[in-house]
Design a protein around this motif. Structure first.
Motif, PDB file in Angstrom:
ATOM      1  N   VAL A 282       6.890  -1.330   7.228  1.00 54.95           N
ATOM      2  CA  VAL A 282       6.625   0.025   6.726  1.00 54.95           C
ATOM      3  C   VAL A 282       7.941   0.577   6.207  1.00 54.95           C
ATOM      4  N   ARG A 283       7.950   1.054   4.986  1.00 51.65           N
ATOM      5  CA  ARG A 283       9.147   1.661   4.388  1.00 51.65           C
ATOM      6  C   ARG A 283       8.800   3.102   4.036  1.00 51.65           C
ATOM      7  N   HIS A 284       9.590   4.036   4.535  1.00 50.18           N
ATOM      8  CA  HIS A 284       9.391   5.452   4.198  1.00 50.18           C
ATOM      9  C   HIS A 284      10.157   5.746   2.910  1.00 50.18           C
ATOM     10  N   LEU A 285       9.424   6.195   1.905  1.00 49.81           N
ATOM     11  CA  LEU A 285      10.030   6.482   0.608  1.00 49.81           C
ATOM     12  C   LEU A 285      10.755   7.828   0.660  1.00 49.81           C
TER      13      LEU A 285
ATOM     14  N   THR B 236      -2.662   3.730   8.107  1.00 48.67           N
ATOM     15  CA  THR B 236      -2.740   2.577   7.211  1.00 48.67           C
ATOM     16  C   THR B 236      -2.202   1.325   7.893  1.00 48.67           C
ATOM     17  N   ALA B 237      -1.097   1.456   8.602  1.00 46.71           N
ATOM     18  CA  ALA B 237      -0.498   0.309   9.287  1.00 46.71           C
ATOM     19  C   ALA B 237      -1.426  -0.249  10.371  1.00 46.71           C
ATOM     20  N   SER B 238      -2.325   0.579  10.889  1.00 46.19           N
ATOM     21  CA  SER B 238      -3.215   0.128  11.955  1.00 46.19           C
ATOM     22  C   SER B 238      -4.221  -0.922  11.488  1.00 46.19           C
ATOM     23  N   VAL B 239      -4.423  -1.064  10.169  1.00 49.74           N
ATOM     24  CA  VAL B 239      -5.329  -2.102   9.658  1.00 49.74           C
ATOM     25  C   VAL B 239      -4.561  -3.344   9.216  1.00 49.74           C
ATOM     26  N   ASN B 240      -3.286  -3.405   9.567  1.00 50.52           N
ATOM     27  CA  ASN B 240      -2.422  -4.562   9.345  1.00 50.52           C
ATOM     28  C   ASN B 240      -2.285  -5.032   7.896  1.00 50.52           C
TER      29      ASN B 240
ATOM     30  N   THR C 208       0.854  -1.185   0.000  1.00 54.67           N
ATOM     31  CA  THR C 208       0.000   0.000   0.000  1.00 54.67           C
ATOM     32  C   THR C 208       0.886   1.228   0.000  1.00 54.67           C
ATOM     33  N   LEU C 209       0.613   2.169  -0.899  1.00 48.89           N
ATOM     34  CA  LEU C 209       1.304   3.454  -0.928  1.00 48.89           C
ATOM     35  C   LEU C 209       0.424   4.425  -0.159  1.00 48.89           C
TER      36      LEU C 209
END
Length: 120
Positions: free
Chosen positions: A73-76, A25-29, A17-18
């Motif tokens: 999670v990867r920060h672009l 967003t991460a809270s919905v796994n 997911t972008l």
């Protein structure tokens, strides 16, 4: 989105997911999140900026390739060009959408909206 992604992943297809709001967003796994510091609704960049959009797409796909840990999670490495300047406001509509106006005059309904308790 996380539920749909998990189902797709169960069939053997990797997903990512972008998101400009990675914590939410991460809270919905979801299996993987690529975080981007762009305004809401402009995850790939400015309209008409095909080079910038392609760079975001390539970097996101590379992150998908490299992320093997579920829930990663990867920060672009992208930053909105006019961050913090008056120009950054150009991405916002000239007036708030109707739902925003409504919630501003009925703030007690916001928790219901977030909970998905939306009247028909």
């Amino acid at each position: 989105m996380g539920l749909v992604q998990r189902e797709i992943e169960a069939s053997g297809i990797s997903t990512i997911t972008l998101s400009p709001i990675a914590d939410f967003t991460a809270s919905v796994n979801p299996p993987r999140v690529a975080a981007i510091e762009y305004p809401l609704g402009q995850n790939f960049g400015r309209p008409g900026d095909s080079q910038g959009q392609m760079a975001v797409l390539r970097t996101t796909l590379k992150a998908l390739e490299e992320m093997d840990q579920p829930g990663s999670v990867r920060h672009l490495p992208f930053e909105w060009p006019e961050k913090g300047s008056k120009g950054a406001r150009a991405s916002h509509p000239p007036e708030p959408p109707p739902i925003t106006k409504y919630l501003m005059s009925h703030p007690w309904l916001y928790p219901k909206l977030i909970a998905g308790d939306i009247p028909e």
